[in-house]
Design an enzyme around this catalytic site. Sequence first.
Site, PDB file in Angstrom:
ATOM      1  N   ARG A  39       0.835  -1.212   0.000  1.00 26.70           N
ATOM      2  CA  ARG A  39       0.000   0.000   0.000  1.00 26.70           C
ATOM      3  C   ARG A  39       0.867   1.259   0.000  1.00 26.70           C
ATOM      4  NH1 ARG A  39      -2.288  -3.521   3.586  1.00 26.70           N
ATOM      5  NH2 ARG A  39      -1.012  -2.745   5.310  1.00 26.70           N
ATOM      6  N   CYS A 149       6.311  -6.014  24.653  1.00 27.39           N
ATOM      7  CA  CYS A 149       6.609  -4.761  25.367  1.00 27.39           C
ATOM      8  C   CYS A 149       6.323  -4.853  26.875  1.00 27.39           C
ATOM      9  CB  CYS A 149       5.829  -3.603  24.756  1.00 27.39           C
ATOM     10  SG  CYS A 149       4.131  -4.003  24.302  1.00 27.39           S
ATOM     11  N   GLN A 176      -2.436  -1.381  29.838  1.00 23.29           N
ATOM     12  CA  GLN A 176      -1.596  -1.150  28.671  1.00 23.29           C
ATOM     13  C   GLN A 176      -2.184  -0.070  27.756  1.00 23.29           C
ATOM     14  OE1 GLN A 176      -0.655  -5.925  28.677  1.00 23.29           O
ATOM     15  NE2 GLN A 176      -0.173  -4.830  26.803  1.00 23.29           N
ATOM     16  N   GLU A 202      -2.054 -11.821  24.512  1.00 26.94           N
ATOM     17  CA  GLU A 202      -1.062 -11.106  25.326  1.00 26.94           C
ATOM     18  C   GLU A 202      -0.689 -11.896  26.593  1.00 26.94           C
ATOM     19  OE1 GLU A 202       0.194  -8.472  24.069  1.00 26.94           O
ATOM     20  OE2 GLU A 202       0.994  -7.153  25.620  1.00 26.94           O
ATOM     21  N   LYS A 205       1.861 -14.703  26.155  1.00 25.14           N
ATOM     22  CA  LYS A 205       3.216 -14.177  25.916  1.00 25.14           C
ATOM     23  C   LYS A 205       3.840 -13.714  27.221  1.00 25.14           C
ATOM     24  CE  LYS A 205       1.784 -11.854  21.864  1.00 25.14           C
ATOM     25  NZ  LYS A 205       1.773 -10.630  21.101  1.00 25.14           N
ATOM     26  N   ARG A 235      -6.463  -3.286  28.339  1.00 15.31           N
ATOM     27  CA  ARG A 235      -6.169  -2.110  27.504  1.00 15.31           C
ATOM     28  C   ARG A 235      -6.867  -0.914  28.136  1.00 15.31           C
ATOM     29  NH1 ARG A 235      -2.320  -2.180  24.219  1.00 15.31           N
ATOM     30  NH2 ARG A 235      -3.131  -3.807  22.852  1.00 15.31           N
ATOM     31  N   HIS A 242       3.074   1.314  29.598  1.00 14.20           N
ATOM     32  CA  HIS A 242       2.302   0.228  30.205  1.00 14.20           C
ATOM     33  C   HIS A 242       2.593   0.196  31.713  1.00 14.20           C
ATOM     34  CE1 HIS A 242       1.305  -0.838  26.229  1.00 14.20           C
ATOM     35  NE2 HIS A 242       2.085  -1.893  26.037  1.00 14.20           N
TER      36      HIS A 242
HETATM   37  N1  LIG Z   1       3.053  -1.129  19.404  1.00 14.41           N
HETATM   38  C1  LIG Z   1       3.816  -1.625  20.361  1.00 14.41           C
HETATM   39  O1  LIG Z   1       3.870  -1.088  21.488  1.00 14.41           O
HETATM   40  C2  LIG Z   1       4.625  -2.877  20.127  1.00 14.41           C
HETATM   41  C3  LIG Z   1       5.528  -3.259  21.116  1.00 14.41           C
HETATM   42  C4  LIG Z   1       6.307  -4.405  20.935  1.00 14.41           C
HETATM   43  C5  LIG Z   1       6.172  -5.134  19.779  1.00 14.41           C
HETATM   44  N2  LIG Z   1       5.278  -4.753  18.818  1.00 14.41           N
HETATM   45  C6  LIG Z   1       5.224  -5.544  17.576  1.00 14.41           C
HETATM   46  O2  LIG Z   1       5.849  -4.763  16.541  1.00 14.41           O
HETATM   47  C7  LIG Z   1       5.233  -5.030  15.293  1.00 14.41           C
HETATM   48  C8  LIG Z   1       4.735  -3.710  14.713  1.00 14.41           C
HETATM   49  O3  LIG Z   1       3.751  -3.176  15.575  1.00 14.41           O
HETATM   50  P1  LIG Z   1       3.132  -1.724  15.394  1.00 14.41           P
HETATM   51  O4  LIG Z   1       2.392  -1.466  16.637  1.00 14.41           O
HETATM   52  O5  LIG Z   1       4.170  -0.751  14.952  1.00 14.41           O
HETATM   53  O6  LIG Z   1       2.099  -1.981  14.178  1.00 14.41           O
HETATM   54  P2  LIG Z   1       1.434  -0.927  13.165  1.00 14.41           P
HETATM   55  O7  LIG Z   1       1.411   0.430  13.764  1.00 14.41           O
HETATM   56  O8  LIG Z   1       0.158  -1.530  12.729  1.00 14.41           O
HETATM   57  O9  LIG Z   1       2.452  -0.909  11.916  1.00 14.41           O
HETATM   58  C9  LIG Z   1       2.575  -1.992  11.020  1.00 14.41           C
HETATM   59  C10 LIG Z   1       3.639  -1.713   9.978  1.00 14.41           C
HETATM   60  O10 LIG Z   1       3.793  -2.882   9.160  1.00 14.41           O
HETATM   61  C11 LIG Z   1       3.566  -2.544   7.791  1.00 14.41           C
HETATM   62  N3  LIG Z   1       2.883  -3.627   7.101  1.00 14.41           N
HETATM   63  C12 LIG Z   1       1.589  -3.994   7.221  1.00 14.41           C
HETATM   64  N4  LIG Z   1       1.300  -5.016   6.385  1.00 14.41           N
HETATM   65  C13 LIG Z   1       2.445  -5.280   5.720  1.00 14.41           C
HETATM   66  C14 LIG Z   1       2.784  -6.205   4.690  1.00 14.41           C
HETATM   67  N5  LIG Z   1       1.874  -7.067   4.182  1.00 14.41           N
HETATM   68  N6  LIG Z   1       4.060  -6.218   4.218  1.00 14.41           N
HETATM   69  C15 LIG Z   1       4.978  -5.357   4.704  1.00 14.41           C
HETATM   70  N7  LIG Z   1       4.717  -4.440   5.676  1.00 14.41           N
HETATM   71  C16 LIG Z   1       3.467  -4.409   6.169  1.00 14.41           C
HETATM   72  C17 LIG Z   1       2.716  -1.287   7.823  1.00 14.41           C
HETATM   73  O11 LIG Z   1       2.900  -0.596   6.591  1.00 14.41           O
HETATM   74  P3  LIG Z   1       1.714   0.199   5.849  1.00 14.41           P
HETATM   75  O12 LIG Z   1       1.698   1.578   6.446  1.00 14.41           O
HETATM   76  O13 LIG Z   1       2.131   0.206   4.428  1.00 14.41           O
HETATM   77  O14 LIG Z   1       0.444  -0.551   6.093  1.00 14.41           O
HETATM   78  C18 LIG Z   1       3.312  -0.556   9.028  1.00 14.41           C
HETATM   79  O15 LIG Z   1       4.491   0.096   8.647  1.00 14.41           O
HETATM   80  C19 LIG Z   1       4.123  -6.043  15.550  1.00 14.41           C
HETATM   81  O16 LIG Z   1       4.613  -7.344  15.298  1.00 14.41           O
HETATM   82  C20 LIG Z   1       3.836  -5.863  17.040  1.00 14.41           C
HETATM   83  O17 LIG Z   1       3.316  -7.031  17.624  1.00 14.41           O
HETATM   84  C21 LIG Z   1       4.507  -3.628  18.962  1.00 14.41           C
END
Ligand SMILES: NC(=O)c1ccc[n+]([C@@H]2O[C@H](COP(=O)([O-])OP(=O)(O)OC[C@H]3O[C@@H](n4cnc5c(N)ncnc54)[C@H](OP(=O)(O)O)[C@@H]3O)[C@@H](O)[C@H]2O)c1
Length: 350
Positions: A39, A149, A176, A202, A205, A235, A242
Site C-alpha cells: 500500500r 513490550c 496497557q 497477550e 506471551k 487495555r 504500560h
Molecule cells: N506497538 C507496540 O507497542 C509494540 C511493542 C512491541 C512489539 N510490537 C510488535 O511490533 C510489530 C509492529 O507493531 P506496530 O504497533 O508498529 O504496528 P502498526 O502500527 O500496525 O504498523 C505496522 C507496519 O507494518 C507494515 N505492514 C503492514 N502489512 C504489511 C505487509 N503485508 N508487508 C509489509 N509491511 C506491512 C505497515 O505498513 P503500511 O503503512 O504500508 O500498512 C506498518 O508500517 C508487531 O509485530 C507488534 O506485535 C509492537
Amino acid sequence: MERVKVGILGATGAVGQRFVQMLADHPWFEIAALGASDRSAGVKYKDRRWVLQPDMPLSVRDMELRLGEPENFTDCKVIFSATPNDVAGRVEAQFAAAGYYLFTNAGPHRMDADVPLMITDVNPDHAALIRVQQQRRGWSGFIVANANCTATHLTSALKPLDDAFGLEKVFVVTMQSVSGAGYPGVSTLDILDNVIPYIGNEEPKLEEEPRKMLGTLAGDHIEYASFVMSAHCNRVATLDGHLECVSVALRIKATPEQAAEVLRNYRSLPQEMGLPTAPDPCIIVRDEPDRPQVRLDRMAGHGMATVVGRIRPDPILDLKFVLLGHNTVRGAAGGSVLNAELLLKQGYIR
Ligand SMILES: NC(=O)c1ccc[n+]([C@@H]2O[C@H](COP(=O)([O-])OP(=O)(O)OC[C@H]3O[C@@H](n4cnc5c(N)ncnc54)[C@H](OP(=O)(O)O)[C@@H]3O)[C@@H](O)[C@H]2O)c1
C-alpha cells in the site's frame, strides 16, 4: 567509524516511527532504507502520517518506501523489523538466510529454541545462541528477537529480584496503553471511557517470555526459569506506557527496603560498556506513594528505563509493587537498537 547502514521494516507504524526517531541521529547506525506494505511502496515517507513528537526527522522525509522483501534492501546490513506477525513469520527468515542481521519486534520467532530473546540489560549472554542458529539453519545472517513490550519491563524488574532472592511465583495485572495496539489501533469508540479486559494473545506471551529470558544458557539451548507466572492484561485509554501491578513470592524472604536496594543498584553490561542508548540506571526506584504514573514517568531515562515504586509487603505472596515502562521505546524500537549496539561491539555484526 563508518556508520552501519540499516533498513526498517514497518517504518510507517507505531514501532517503525520510533525506530526512525531513535536512529535518525545514531552515532553507529545510518538509516538507508524504509520498508512498508504494498500500500505504501513507492510513496515518499513524508507523505505518510507521522504520529510522534517532535516532527519527522528531515533526513528521511524524501526517502521512498520500499516493499519489505530482502531483494529491496541490498544496501543495508542490519534490518530492524516492526511488521505485523503474519508478515514477520513469512519474511524475517528470508532476510536472515540472505545474510542480513535482523532484529525483530514481532512474535513468530521469539520462542524458537535457537533465537535469542534478549533484553540487553537482562540476558546479554543469550546472544551466544546466534552461533547455534547460524550453524543449525545454515544462515550467514541471524534473527535476534525483542520480548513483548509488557514482558520487557516486567522481566527487567524481576531480574535483580531473581538474582538476589530467587523467584517462586509472579502474579501481574497490566494497564496497557493504546499505542501498544499499533496505528491506527483500537477504535476511539471502543477505548474512550472504557477499560478492555482482554488483549488478544497477550497473557500467554507475558506468562512465557520472562521464563525464557530469565532462563539459563545451557550450550545450544535455554533452560527456562522454573517460577510460576499468572497474568491479567487490560487495555486502557492512555497513549504510551504500560503500567503493571506485580506480586511475587520469593525463595529467600526479603523486606521492601532490601528489594528496593537491589533494584536501585542493578547495573549490567550496557551500562558498563557505555552503549549509546543504554539508560543508566536501567531501573529507577521511586519512593513517593503515588509513583510511577504513566504521564509523568514514561519518558524516564529517555523512555529506556523501567520505573518501579510502591514496593510493599503482600499478604498473599511476599512483596508487591508497581512498574511502568514505555512500550514503543524500551518495549520495542529502543530495545532492538540497544541489542544491535551490543552485538556490533561484540563483533556479531561485521
Ligand atoms: N506497538 C507496540 O507497542 C509494540 C511493542 C512491541 C512489539 N510490537 C510488535 O511490533 C510489530 C509492529 O507493531 P506496530 O504497533 O508498529 O504496528 P502498526 O502500527 O500496525 O504498523 C505496522 C507496519 O507494518 C507494515 N505492514 C503492514 N502489512 C504489511 C505487509 N503485508 N508487508 C509489509 N509491511 C506491512 C505497515 O505498513 P503500511 O503503512 O504500508 O500498512 C506498518 O508500517 C508487531 O509485530 C507488534 O506485535 C509492537
